[in-house]
Scaffold this motif. Structure first.
Motif, PDB file in Angstrom:
ATOM      1  N   ASP A 261     -14.170  15.753  10.984  1.00 34.47           N
ATOM      2  CA  ASP A 261     -13.976  15.048  12.373  1.00 34.47           C
ATOM      3  C   ASP A 261     -15.030  14.160  12.505  1.00 34.47           C
ATOM      4  O   ASP A 261     -16.024  14.075  13.211  1.00 34.47           O
ATOM      5  CB  ASP A 261     -13.849  16.104  13.522  1.00 34.47           C
ATOM      6  N   THR A 262     -15.133  12.914  11.660  1.00 35.04           N
ATOM      7  CA  THR A 262     -16.388  12.028  11.492  1.00 35.04           C
ATOM      8  C   THR A 262     -16.193  11.169  12.719  1.00 35.04           C
ATOM      9  O   THR A 262     -17.121  10.704  13.115  1.00 35.04           O
ATOM     10  CB  THR A 262     -16.111  11.008  10.399  1.00 35.04           C
ATOM     11  N   GLU A 263     -15.024  11.070  13.237  1.00 34.84           N
ATOM     12  CA  GLU A 263     -14.613  10.299  14.415  1.00 34.84           C
ATOM     13  C   GLU A 263     -15.424  10.847  15.647  1.00 34.84           C
ATOM     14  O   GLU A 263     -16.117  10.023  16.338  1.00 34.84           O
ATOM     15  CB  GLU A 263     -13.063  10.272  14.942  1.00 34.84           C
ATOM     16  N   TYR A 264     -15.516  12.199  15.843  1.00 26.41           N
ATOM     17  CA  TYR A 264     -16.210  12.832  16.750  1.00 26.41           C
ATOM     18  C   TYR A 264     -17.654  12.511  16.666  1.00 26.41           C
ATOM     19  O   TYR A 264     -18.275  12.031  17.811  1.00 26.41           O
ATOM     20  CB  TYR A 264     -15.983  14.189  16.948  1.00 26.41           C
ATOM     21  N   VAL A 265     -18.302  12.893  15.514  1.00 26.33           N
ATOM     22  CA  VAL A 265     -19.791  12.623  15.418  1.00 26.33           C
ATOM     23  C   VAL A 265     -20.118  11.027  15.804  1.00 26.33           C
ATOM     24  O   VAL A 265     -21.133  10.817  16.417  1.00 26.33           O
ATOM     25  CB  VAL A 265     -20.089  13.045  14.212  1.00 26.33           C
ATOM     26  N   SER A 266     -19.221  10.112  15.162  1.00 27.25           N
ATOM     27  CA  SER A 266     -19.643   8.709  15.408  1.00 27.25           C
ATOM     28  C   SER A 266     -19.451   8.447  16.913  1.00 27.25           C
ATOM     29  O   SER A 266     -20.486   7.611  17.301  1.00 27.25           O
ATOM     30  CB  SER A 266     -18.563   7.861  14.540  1.00 27.25           C
ATOM     31  N   TRP A 267     -18.509   8.959  17.495  1.00 23.63           N
ATOM     32  CA  TRP A 267     -18.479   8.858  19.037  1.00 23.63           C
ATOM     33  C   TRP A 267     -19.764   9.207  19.672  1.00 23.63           C
ATOM     34  O   TRP A 267     -20.203   8.564  20.582  1.00 23.63           O
ATOM     35  CB  TRP A 267     -17.100   9.265  19.618  1.00 23.63           C
ATOM     36  N   TYR A 268     -19.902  10.524  19.447  1.00 25.95           N
ATOM     37  CA  TYR A 268     -21.246  11.096  20.042  1.00 25.95           C
ATOM     38  C   TYR A 268     -22.497  10.242  19.694  1.00 25.95           C
ATOM     39  O   TYR A 268     -23.146   9.911  20.721  1.00 25.95           O
ATOM     40  CB  TYR A 268     -21.202  12.506  19.699  1.00 25.95           C
ATOM     41  N   VAL A 269     -22.606   9.849  18.653  1.00 28.92           N
ATOM     42  CA  VAL A 269     -23.825   9.309  18.160  1.00 28.92           C
ATOM     43  C   VAL A 269     -23.969   7.822  18.801  1.00 28.92           C
ATOM     44  O   VAL A 269     -24.913   7.561  19.485  1.00 28.92           O
ATOM     45  CB  VAL A 269     -23.986   8.977  16.561  1.00 28.92           C
ATOM     46  N   SER A 270     -22.718   7.270  18.940  1.00 23.52           N
ATOM     47  CA  SER A 270     -22.553   5.751  19.539  1.00 23.52           C
ATOM     48  C   SER A 270     -23.018   5.869  21.087  1.00 23.52           C
ATOM     49  O   SER A 270     -23.643   4.866  21.769  1.00 23.52           O
ATOM     50  CB  SER A 270     -21.580   4.992  19.398  1.00 23.52           C
ATOM     51  N   GLU A 271     -22.475   7.101  21.677  1.00 26.77           N
ATOM     52  CA  GLU A 271     -22.708   7.224  23.206  1.00 26.77           C
ATOM     53  C   GLU A 271     -24.333   7.492  23.257  1.00 26.77           C
ATOM     54  O   GLU A 271     -24.758   6.980  24.302  1.00 26.77           O
ATOM     55  CB  GLU A 271     -22.155   8.644  23.383  1.00 26.77           C
ATOM     56  N   VAL A 272     -24.875   8.273  22.464  1.00 22.31           N
ATOM     57  CA  VAL A 272     -26.284   8.598  22.521  1.00 22.31           C
ATOM     58  C   VAL A 272     -27.298   7.292  22.417  1.00 22.31           C
ATOM     59  O   VAL A 272     -28.200   7.083  23.314  1.00 22.31           O
ATOM     60  CB  VAL A 272     -26.871   9.675  21.512  1.00 22.31           C
ATOM     61  N   LEU A 273     -26.776   6.486  21.317  1.00 23.88           N
ATOM     62  CA  LEU A 273     -27.662   5.190  21.239  1.00 23.88           C
ATOM     63  C   LEU A 273     -27.558   4.351  22.467  1.00 23.88           C
ATOM     64  O   LEU A 273     -28.583   3.692  22.757  1.00 23.88           O
ATOM     65  CB  LEU A 273     -27.014   4.430  20.069  1.00 23.88           C
ATOM     66  N   ALA A 274     -26.351   4.159  22.953  1.00 25.92           N
ATOM     67  CA  ALA A 274     -26.011   3.137  24.140  1.00 25.92           C
ATOM     68  C   ALA A 274     -26.904   3.872  25.410  1.00 25.92           C
ATOM     69  O   ALA A 274     -27.677   3.139  26.152  1.00 25.92           O
ATOM     70  CB  ALA A 274     -24.921   2.993  24.444  1.00 25.92           C
ATOM     71  N   ALA A 275     -26.779   5.158  25.503  1.00 26.74           N
ATOM     72  CA  ALA A 275     -27.513   5.606  26.576  1.00 26.74           C
ATOM     73  C   ALA A 275     -28.923   5.682  26.623  1.00 26.74           C
ATOM     74  O   ALA A 275     -29.817   5.556  27.491  1.00 26.74           O
ATOM     75  CB  ALA A 275     -27.107   7.252  26.752  1.00 26.74           C
ATOM     76  N   ARG A 276     -29.458   5.680  25.122  1.00 27.29           N
ATOM     77  CA  ARG A 276     -30.999   5.529  24.836  1.00 27.29           C
ATOM     78  C   ARG A 276     -31.357   4.199  25.096  1.00 27.29           C
ATOM     79  O   ARG A 276     -32.297   4.119  25.984  1.00 27.29           O
ATOM     80  CB  ARG A 276     -31.192   5.745  23.324  1.00 27.29           C
ATOM     81  N   GLU A 277     -30.664   3.089  25.069  1.00 21.93           N
ATOM     82  CA  GLU A 277     -31.178   1.787  25.471  1.00 21.93           C
ATOM     83  C   GLU A 277     -30.789   1.616  26.906  1.00 21.93           C
ATOM     84  O   GLU A 277     -31.977   1.142  27.598  1.00 21.93           O
ATOM     85  CB  GLU A 277     -29.929   0.724  24.772  1.00 21.93           C
ATOM     86  N   PHE A 278     -30.097   2.340  27.432  1.00 20.74           N
ATOM     87  CA  PHE A 278     -30.011   2.286  28.943  1.00 20.74           C
ATOM     88  C   PHE A 278     -30.991   3.021  29.858  1.00 20.74           C
ATOM     89  O   PHE A 278     -31.908   2.522  30.497  1.00 20.74           O
ATOM     90  CB  PHE A 278     -28.538   3.012  29.555  1.00 20.74           C
ATOM     91  N   PHE A 279     -31.444   4.322  29.199  1.00 22.60           N
ATOM     92  CA  PHE A 279     -32.292   4.747  29.867  1.00 22.60           C
ATOM     93  C   PHE A 279     -33.848   4.607  29.597  1.00 22.60           C
ATOM     94  O   PHE A 279     -34.601   4.434  30.578  1.00 22.60           O
ATOM     95  CB  PHE A 279     -32.338   6.387  29.067  1.00 22.60           C
ATOM     96  N   THR A 280     -34.104   4.062  28.412  1.00 25.18           N
ATOM     97  CA  THR A 280     -35.277   3.353  28.046  1.00 25.18           C
ATOM     98  C   THR A 280     -35.725   2.159  29.047  1.00 25.18           C
ATOM     99  O   THR A 280     -36.821   1.736  29.542  1.00 25.18           O
ATOM    100  CB  THR A 280     -35.811   2.972  26.673  1.00 25.18           C
ATOM    101  N   ALA A 281     -34.638   1.207  29.276  1.00 26.13           N
ATOM    102  CA  ALA A 281     -34.540   0.177  30.125  1.00 26.13           C
ATOM    103  C   ALA A 281     -34.917   0.666  31.651  1.00 26.13           C
ATOM    104  O   ALA A 281     -35.600  -0.031  32.372  1.00 26.13           O
ATOM    105  CB  ALA A 281     -33.228  -0.593  30.378  1.00 26.13           C
ATOM    106  N   GLU A 282     -34.372   1.821  32.025  1.00 26.49           N
ATOM    107  CA  GLU A 282     -34.585   2.359  33.434  1.00 26.49           C
ATOM    108  C   GLU A 282     -36.324   2.809  33.336  1.00 26.49           C
ATOM    109  O   GLU A 282     -36.634   2.735  34.593  1.00 26.49           O
ATOM    110  CB  GLU A 282     -33.658   3.607  33.716  1.00 26.49           C
ATOM    111  N   LEU A 283     -36.490   3.320  32.120  1.00 28.52           N
ATOM    112  CA  LEU A 283     -38.184   3.917  32.203  1.00 28.52           C
ATOM    113  C   LEU A 283     -38.825   2.538  32.349  1.00 28.52           C
ATOM    114  O   LEU A 283     -39.860   2.636  33.232  1.00 28.52           O
ATOM    115  CB  LEU A 283     -38.478   4.425  30.954  1.00 28.52           C
ATOM    116  N   ASP A 284     -38.612   1.476  31.670  1.00 34.58           N
ATOM    117  CA  ASP A 284     -39.357   0.340  31.933  1.00 34.58           C
ATOM    118  C   ASP A 284     -39.407  -0.032  33.284  1.00 34.58           C
ATOM    119  O   ASP A 284     -40.522  -0.432  34.038  1.00 34.58           O
ATOM    120  CB  ASP A 284     -38.813  -0.883  31.187  1.00 34.58           C
ATOM    121  N   ARG A 285     -37.970  -0.231  33.969  1.00 36.68           N
ATOM    122  CA  ARG A 285     -38.256  -0.649  35.282  1.00 36.68           C
ATOM    123  C   ARG A 285     -38.923   0.258  36.358  1.00 36.68           C
ATOM    124  O   ARG A 285     -39.656  -0.347  37.274  1.00 36.68           O
ATOM    125  CB  ARG A 285     -36.569  -0.414  35.915  1.00 36.68           C
ATOM    126  N   LEU A 286     -38.881   1.463  35.975  1.00 37.58           N
ATOM    127  CA  LEU A 286     -39.728   2.455  36.917  1.00 37.58           C
ATOM    128  C   LEU A 286     -41.296   2.598  36.423  1.00 37.58           C
ATOM    129  O   LEU A 286     -42.154   3.380  37.044  1.00 37.58           O
ATOM    130  CB  LEU A 286     -39.086   3.952  36.512  1.00 37.58           C
TER     131      LEU A 286
END
Ligand code: PMP
Length: 364
Positions: A261-286
């Motif tokens: 189920d490579t599709e599942y792993v790719s989905w999860y990893v892309s979620e995390v990478l996008a979330a990491r970008e979002f979250f670090t931008a929030e850390l910058d803001r705070l």
């Protein structure tokens, strides 16, 4: 018992010096941003595979060989180069037991994952820690400087935990070349979030061994399933040290579905990478300092109130991991990155917790 008196026997001296490792598990209901696991679930196909196990199947001892062949194929390696383990933790244990004896030294860049030191200190070898360079960069020169004929194991987590920092392929090659008498372990537990690997060196460089896990991107930490890959000759020795049935039948039954189920792993990893970008931008803001990470977590520096901060987050249902007692990590808290939705929810807890500890952005 008829007046019979005995006492508890003394363990080996090395066992006494092993630091107890008590992961703060306990009640983990809430958003689990504390152990760098997959924060949602494994692939549904893995659960289907579990559901297909028969009662008769469980009467048999587990057989790892056929599954090792499958994993070898997936990694483009020969079956003789692959060993399935009870998590990477067991791989580290096996490696230390195989290679570390009296008079030997193990080199360990720190801060890093705790279990290297735990298993190394239970052997007769000496553990030499090499502090990270500024901003937790990999201490290549300091490490090369510490290599001697006694160096037997060099353990490198790439990406590293708790820092999220990475080591270049060139640096790994330089280390392997400088220490032909040592086994260089490259622990790629967080490989999927980074995307770079030295798996292709396995077999080509006989003193390089690579570890992978199903605990992170695949979401199978509860099954305890790791992979150790090394040249055939080294693997022959390491196989002698592993318990023959340490990977149980349930874990083995899931591997094929998990890999397919490579599709599942790719989905999860892309979620995390996008979330990491979002979250670090929030850390910058705070105005929370952090170190850019190539893994599914971020190390933040909260400062003297790291303990209160972690409790404040916990009180809001978000579990994070206080890492302030790791070498060079004073005031640091590690936060796992989950999905975008989860990280959006966690930002509210983050802002409130910072307000509760009186955060001004100048503390760290
Ligand atoms: N290596 C590293 C770098 C880790 O951070 C962890 C777990 N947090 C492990 C290995 C352990 O992996 P496993 O669950 O496969 O034992």
């Amino acid at each position: 018992m008829n007046g019979v008196k005995t006492k508890a026997p003394e363990p080996r001296a090395q066992v006494k010096r092993v630091k107890e490792y008590h992961p703060p598990l306990g009640d983990r209901s809430g958003l689990r941003l504390d152990f760098n696991e997959n924060t949602i679930a494994c692939s549904p196909k893995v659960l289907d595979a579990l559901g297909r196990i028969s009662r008769a199947e469980l009467t048999k001892y587990p057989e790892r060989d056929p599954v090792e062949r499958l994993v070898a194929e997936h990694l483009k390696l020969a079956p003789e180069q692959v060993l399935l383990t009870n998590g990477v933790d067991e791989a580290i244990h096996v490696l230390c037991q195989t290679y570390l004896g009296e008079g030997d030294e193990m080199l360990l860049p720190v801060p890093t994952y705790s279990m290297y030191a735990v298993y190394a200190s239970a052997t007769d070898a000496r553990l030499l820690e090499v502090p990270a360079d500024k901003d937790y960069r990999f201490p290549l020169l300091a490490l090369l400087d510490k290599i001697t004929p006694a160096t037997k194991v060099i353990a490198i987590a790439n990406p590293n935990s708790p820092t999220g920092q990475v080591v270049s392929r060139e640096a790994i090659l330089e280390i392997a070349e400088a220490a032909p008498q040592a086994m260089v372990l490259v622990d790629e537990a967080y490989f999927h979030f980074h995307g770079e690997t030295v798996m292709d060196l396995v077999g080509r460089l006989p003193n390089v061994t690579v570890a992978r896990t199903f605990s992170k991107a695949y979401g199978l930490a509860g099954l305890r399933l790791g992979v150790l890959a090394a040249g055939e000759e080294s693997m022959k020795w390491m196989r002698r040290m592993i318990s023959p049935y340490s990977v149980n039948s349930l874990a083995l039954a899931c591997v094929s579905a998990a890999l397919a189920d490579t599709e599942y792993v790719s989905w999860y990893v892309s979620e995390v990478l996008a979330a990491r970008e979002f979250f670090t931008a929030e850390l910058d803001r705070l105005r929370v300092p952090y170190w850019p990470s190539q893994a599914n977590f971020v190390l933040t520096r909260i400062g003297p109130k790291h303990g209160e901060f972690s409790i404040a987050m916990h009180n809001r249902g978000v579990l994070v991991r206080d890492r302030s007692s790791d070498p060079g990590c004073d005031g640091c808290v590690r936060i796992t990155i989950g999905t975008q939705e989860q990280m959006k929810a966690s930002v509210r807890a983050l802002a409130e917790s910072l307000a509760e500890i009186g955060w001004t952005g100048e503390e760290a």
